[in-house]
Design a protein around this motif. Structure first.
Motif, mmCIF file in Angstrom:
data_model
loop_
_atom_site.group_PDB
_atom_site.id
_atom_site.type_symbol
_atom_site.label_atom_id
_atom_site.label_comp_id
_atom_site.label_asym_id
_atom_site.label_seq_id
_atom_site.Cartn_x
_atom_site.Cartn_y
_atom_site.Cartn_z
ATOM 1 N N GLY A 14 45.818 4.479 -10.281
ATOM 2 C CA GLY A 14 45.824 3.769 -11.560
ATOM 3 C C GLY A 14 45.351 4.639 -12.703
ATOM 4 O O GLY A 14 44.513 5.537 -12.529
ATOM 5 N N HIS A 15 45.875 4.368 -13.875
ATOM 6 C CA HIS A 15 45.507 5.134 -15.057
ATOM 7 C C HIS A 15 44.190 4.622 -15.647
ATOM 8 O O HIS A 15 43.945 3.418 -15.677
ATOM 9 N N PRO A 16 43.370 5.514 -16.126
ATOM 10 C CA PRO A 16 42.086 5.094 -16.713
ATOM 11 C C PRO A 16 42.297 4.350 -18.030
ATOM 12 O O PRO A 16 43.274 4.573 -18.738
ATOM 13 N N VAL A 17 41.366 3.464 -18.317
ATOM 14 C CA VAL A 17 41.326 2.787 -19.615
ATOM 15 C C VAL A 17 40.112 3.375 -20.329
ATOM 16 O O VAL A 17 38.978 3.012 -20.055
ATOM 17 N N GLU A 18 40.394 4.281 -21.249
ATOM 18 C CA GLU A 18 39.326 5.090 -21.827
ATOM 19 C C GLU A 18 38.483 4.279 -22.818
ATOM 20 O O GLU A 18 39.011 3.514 -23.630
ATOM 21 N N ASN A 19 37.187 4.472 -22.731
ATOM 22 C CA ASN A 19 36.222 3.891 -23.677
ATOM 23 C C ASN A 19 36.324 2.371 -23.768
ATOM 24 O O ASN A 19 36.075 1.781 -24.824
ATOM 25 N N TRP A 20 36.683 1.746 -22.667
ATOM 26 C CA TRP A 20 36.851 0.286 -22.676
ATOM 27 C C TRP A 20 35.493 -0.407 -22.638
ATOM 28 O O TRP A 20 34.659 -0.119 -21.793
ATOM 29 N N THR A 21 35.275 -1.340 -23.568
ATOM 30 C CA THR A 21 34.017 -2.087 -23.601
ATOM 31 C C THR A 21 34.233 -3.590 -23.629
ATOM 32 O O THR A 21 33.288 -4.352 -23.810
ATOM 33 N N GLY A 22 35.489 -4.030 -23.458
ATOM 34 C CA GLY A 22 35.772 -5.455 -23.526
ATOM 35 C C GLY A 22 36.108 -5.883 -24.944
ATOM 36 O O GLY A 22 36.201 -5.058 -25.863
ATOM 37 N N CYS A 23 36.302 -7.188 -25.128
ATOM 38 C CA CYS A 23 36.748 -7.726 -26.420
ATOM 39 C C CYS A 23 35.793 -8.799 -26.918
ATOM 40 O O CYS A 23 35.108 -9.456 -26.135
ATOM 41 N N ALA A 24 35.792 -8.988 -28.207
ATOM 42 C CA ALA A 24 35.011 -10.069 -28.800
ATOM 43 C C ALA A 24 35.695 -11.409 -28.548
ATOM 44 O O ALA A 24 36.905 -11.479 -28.322
ATOM 45 N N PHE A 25 34.910 -12.467 -28.594
ATOM 46 C CA PHE A 25 35.447 -13.813 -28.464
ATOM 47 C C PHE A 25 36.175 -14.162 -29.761
ATOM 48 O O PHE A 25 35.741 -13.760 -30.849
ATOM 49 N N PRO A 26 37.308 -14.883 -29.693
ATOM 50 C CA PRO A 26 38.014 -15.238 -30.931
ATOM 51 C C PRO A 26 37.108 -15.974 -31.913
ATOM 52 O O PRO A 26 36.393 -16.902 -31.533
ATOM 53 N N PRO A 27 37.126 -15.576 -33.168
ATOM 54 C CA PRO A 27 36.277 -16.245 -34.157
ATOM 55 C C PRO A 27 36.843 -17.601 -34.551
ATOM 56 O O PRO A 27 38.044 -17.853 -34.425
ATOM 57 N N ARG A 28 35.970 -18.451 -35.042
ATOM 58 C CA ARG A 28 36.410 -19.763 -35.549
ATOM 59 C C ARG A 28 36.709 -19.621 -37.043
ATOM 60 O O ARG A 28 35.929 -20.034 -37.895
ATOM 61 N N SER A 29 37.828 -19.011 -37.324
ATOM 62 C CA SER A 29 38.227 -18.795 -38.711
ATOM 63 C C SER A 29 39.731 -18.975 -38.835
ATOM 64 O O SER A 29 40.469 -18.899 -37.843
ATOM 65 N N ASP A 30 40.186 -19.200 -40.061
ATOM 66 C CA ASP A 30 41.597 -19.462 -40.309
ATOM 67 C C ASP A 30 42.439 -18.209 -40.125
ATOM 68 O O ASP A 30 41.995 -17.088 -40.403
ATOM 69 N N MET A 31 43.672 -18.419 -39.693
ATOM 70 C CA MET A 31 44.715 -17.393 -39.680
ATOM 71 C C MET A 31 45.781 -17.882 -40.653
ATOM 72 O O MET A 31 46.429 -18.906 -40.400
ATOM 73 N N THR A 32 45.971 -17.175 -41.736
ATOM 74 C CA THR A 32 46.801 -17.669 -42.832
ATOM 75 C C THR A 32 48.069 -16.853 -42.975
ATOM 76 O O THR A 32 48.031 -15.617 -43.059
ATOM 77 N N GLY A 33 49.198 -17.542 -42.992
ATOM 78 C CA GLY A 33 50.479 -16.911 -43.221
ATOM 79 C C GLY A 33 51.123 -17.433 -44.488
ATOM 80 O O GLY A 33 50.479 -18.097 -45.309
ATOM 81 N N SER A 34 52.397 -17.149 -44.654
ATOM 82 C CA SER A 34 53.125 -17.608 -45.830
ATOM 83 C C SER A 34 53.517 -19.077 -45.729
ATOM 84 O O SER A 34 53.649 -19.764 -46.747
ATOM 85 N N HIS A 35 53.691 -19.557 -44.492
ATOM 86 C CA HIS A 35 54.195 -20.916 -44.280
ATOM 87 C C HIS A 35 53.167 -21.849 -43.644
ATOM 88 O O HIS A 35 53.214 -23.060 -43.880
ATOM 89 N N VAL A 36 52.278 -21.294 -42.830
ATOM 90 C CA VAL A 36 51.313 -22.122 -42.110
ATOM 91 C C VAL A 36 49.930 -21.491 -42.141
ATOM 92 O O VAL A 36 49.778 -20.288 -42.384
ATOM 93 N N ILE A 37 48.953 -22.330 -41.879
ATOM 94 C CA ILE A 37 47.583 -21.901 -41.606
ATOM 95 C C ILE A 37 47.243 -22.380 -40.200
ATOM 96 O O ILE A 37 47.456 -23.555 -39.879
ATOM 97 N N VAL A 38 46.764 -21.473 -39.375
ATOM 98 C CA VAL A 38 46.309 -21.842 -38.034
ATOM 99 C C VAL A 38 44.786 -21.826 -38.085
ATOM 100 O O VAL A 38 44.175 -20.780 -38.284
ATOM 101 N N ARG A 39 44.181 -23.004 -37.910
ATOM 102 C CA ARG A 39 42.729 -23.093 -38.069
ATOM 103 C C ARG A 39 42.122 -23.884 -36.914
ATOM 104 O O ARG A 39 42.760 -24.777 -36.344
ATOM 105 N N PRO A 40 40.881 -23.545 -36.527
ATOM 106 C CA PRO A 40 40.205 -24.307 -35.473
ATOM 107 C C PRO A 40 40.264 -25.799 -35.776
ATOM 108 O O PRO A 40 39.980 -26.233 -36.900
ATOM 109 N N LEU A 41 40.644 -26.567 -34.779
ATOM 110 C CA LEU A 41 40.902 -27.988 -34.995
ATOM 111 C C LEU A 41 39.615 -28.739 -35.289
ATOM 112 O O LEU A 41 38.611 -28.575 -34.603
ATOM 113 N N ASP A 42 39.660 -29.566 -36.308
ATOM 114 C CA ASP A 42 38.581 -30.469 -36.668
ATOM 115 C C ASP A 42 39.097 -31.891 -36.465
ATOM 116 O O ASP A 42 40.018 -32.321 -37.156
#
Length: 236
Positions: A14-42
């Motif tokens: 297998g090939h090495p995954v260099e300098n891998w430290t894992g990922c952050a948890f998805p933040p609770r913040s909006d993702m804004t596009g031209s047509h929609v906003i994807v936001r944590p459900l309230d």
């Protein structure tokens, strides 16, 4: 490409995954596009709008391949949303149509594996007002962009009932690779579910991202809002 790891006998393992430290948890913040906003459900803000939007499909077909529903009673639907938002995984998002400022769909980051950089998109439920729209595709792009570009995940998964032809077609259109079917995987609503697995990897993402961005560009649509090129045709 980096040199593969080898075992004690010199065999590549297998090939090495260099300098891998894992990922952050998805933040609770909006993702804004031209047509929609994807936001944590309230629930207090979004539940009634989502219930009303889903009610436009009175045959309940929007819930055929979800483990719960259809809902004819608002209180039951609200209770389901409350149960779904009681924890951070799944992280349920409402999809807001910017033109009407109305919630018209939901999707979740789920089975979030920070250590290995794997996340699934699931619990997708588009009301008729969002299905087969530019905004529906943009919502998918925004969630992928967060997972890969903002957070550095290595693998983005899509799973569905093997019988769910629209979901399988959507996965293919969005650029997911079919990996196989888990037979007799689940029992829900009194029936068997064979689960089809799909994924996009971080190596594949740049080409898929470029296709999304070309498809979403205003000049890809005529004055009637019809696409000039299909998303599938914009990928190498």
């Amino acid at each position: 490409m980096t040199t593969p790891h080898k075992d004690q006998f010199g065999k590549p393992v297998g090939h090495p995954v260099e300098n891998w430290t894992g990922c952050a948890f998805p933040p609770r913040s909006d993702m804004t596009g031209s047509h929609v906003i994807v936001r944590p459900l309230d629930v207090a803000r979004d539940a009634q709008q989502l219930f009303d939007a889903n009610s436009k499909a009175s045959d309940g077909s929007r819930f055929t391949y979800l483990p719960t529903g259809p809902f004819t009673d608002f209180d039951a639907y609200k209770a389901w949303l409350e149960s779904m938002t009681a924890s951070d995984d799944p992280m349920l998002h409402a999809i807001i149509d910017k033109a009407t400022n109305t919630a018209v769909g939901v999707a979740a980051f789920m089975r979030i594996d920070q250590k290995n950089g794997v996340v699934e998109v699931g619990n997708i439920n588009y009301a008729p007002a969002l299905s087969q729209t530019i905004g529906g595709t943009e919502a998918t792009y925004l969630m992928m962009k967060r997972a890969f570009d903002e957070l550095g995940y290595r693998r983005y998964e899509w799973k569905c009932d093997d019988q769910n032809a629209p979901s399988r077609a959507a996965a293919a259109r969005y650029g997911f690779t079919y990996e196989g079917t888990f037979r007799n995987h689940l029992v829900y609503k009194g029936r068997n579910r064979d689960t089809a697995w799909f994924s996009i990897t971080s190596e594949e993402w740049p080409a898929i991202r470029a296709a999304f961005e070309a498809w979403l560009a205003p000049d890809n649509f005529d004055d009637a809002g019809q696409q000039r090129k299909r998303l599938e045709d914009l990928r190498p």
